[in-house]
Design an enzyme around this catalytic site. Sequence first.
Site, PDB file in Angstrom:
ATOM      1  N   GLY A 269       0.797  -1.324  -0.040  1.00 56.54           N
ATOM      2  CA  GLY A 269      -0.130   0.008   0.121  1.00 56.54           C
ATOM      3  C   GLY A 269       0.668   1.039   0.143  1.00 56.54           C
ATOM      4  O   GLY A 269       0.397   2.399  -0.048  1.00 56.54           O
ATOM      5  N   CYS A 270       2.211   1.266   0.076  1.00 57.48           N
ATOM      6  CA  CYS A 270       2.904   2.514   0.297  1.00 57.48           C
ATOM      7  C   CYS A 270       4.393   2.412  -0.669  1.00 57.48           C
ATOM      8  O   CYS A 270       5.116   1.351  -0.201  1.00 57.48           O
ATOM      9  CB  CYS A 270       3.192   2.632   1.643  1.00 57.48           C
ATOM     10  SG  CYS A 270       4.411   4.069   2.079  1.00 57.48           S
ATOM     11  N   GLY A 271       4.501   3.007  -1.559  1.00 55.32           N
ATOM     12  CA  GLY A 271       5.538   3.571  -2.199  1.00 55.32           C
ATOM     13  C   GLY A 271       6.641   4.066  -1.882  1.00 55.32           C
ATOM     14  O   GLY A 271       7.717   4.192  -2.304  1.00 55.32           O
TER      15      GLY A 271
ATOM     16  N   CYS B 149       7.571   3.642   1.681  1.00 51.44           N
ATOM     17  CA  CYS B 149       8.280   2.911   2.803  1.00 51.44           C
ATOM     18  C   CYS B 149       9.762   2.410   2.881  1.00 51.44           C
ATOM     19  O   CYS B 149      10.079   1.879   1.705  1.00 51.44           O
ATOM     20  CB  CYS B 149       7.212   1.591   3.162  1.00 51.44           C
ATOM     21  SG  CYS B 149       5.645   2.109   3.521  1.00 51.44           S
TER      22      CYS B 149
END
Length: 272
Positions: A109-111, A113
């Site tokens: 869900g997170c590019g 991190c």
Amino acid sequence: MARPLSRSLPGLSVQSDGQLSVRRNLPEEVPVAVVFDGTTQAVMMASPGDIADFAHGFALSEGFITRLDQVEDFEVVEHEAGIEARFWLTGDRSQALETRRRKMMGPVGCGLCGIDSLEEATRALPKVTAEPRLSSHEVAHATDDLRAQQPLHDQTRAVHAAGFLVPGQGIVLAREDVGRHNALDKLIGALALQGIDPATGAFVLTSRVSVELIQKSAMAGCPVLIAVSAPTAHALRLADQAGITIAAFARGGGFDLYSHPHRITTETPDVP
């Protein structure tokens, strides 16, 4: 042997009128390590298909390389625990590797991190100056056209897609992944490997528009981003600064047009 992209697994469907045993096709995700000159720079959870596209797109969109000719050799190595995408680079890319290094596993869900400084999360972006023109009809129906090129979504209803829209030609290339940013990286890599210039069209996304998607679009030099859902306020600020046109909520025959709207020709009259 290629890993399966999905698996049929049993479950129990509980509804208001009863319950029954079901089998669902569920998408696979595996750890993919991107390795440069023997050093792992990122480990991301991703769908196990189009790994070469993903790795090259990630390397380009995150600034580890700026051109494909900086790659001296490349291989994909399968392990029981996951997949390694191994690059060997020409020239001295050590400073870029250090600047863009990532230490942590990034969830789907997170590019962003794993980036270890605030400056890296808000890095300066190149200005996108390409001027393709798209009709409002093309933009309004872009996500519908992309929907027709999502076989993994048809099986699982659980993955994102990114497509490349060329004016007058429609969606010419698409990639899918459990992560929205992974899907875009796969598309960027596929375009680069096939010699297609992102400046000549638009990225079409099945997700919201968040900061990392603007960053990747700017690094790729794509001037238009069309998305089925909303942008964040900060993503719009970055798009405006980078010269990128945003068309959001593109579904049901319409869309919202935001930054740099001049690339979209709108034939319909304004509603008073």
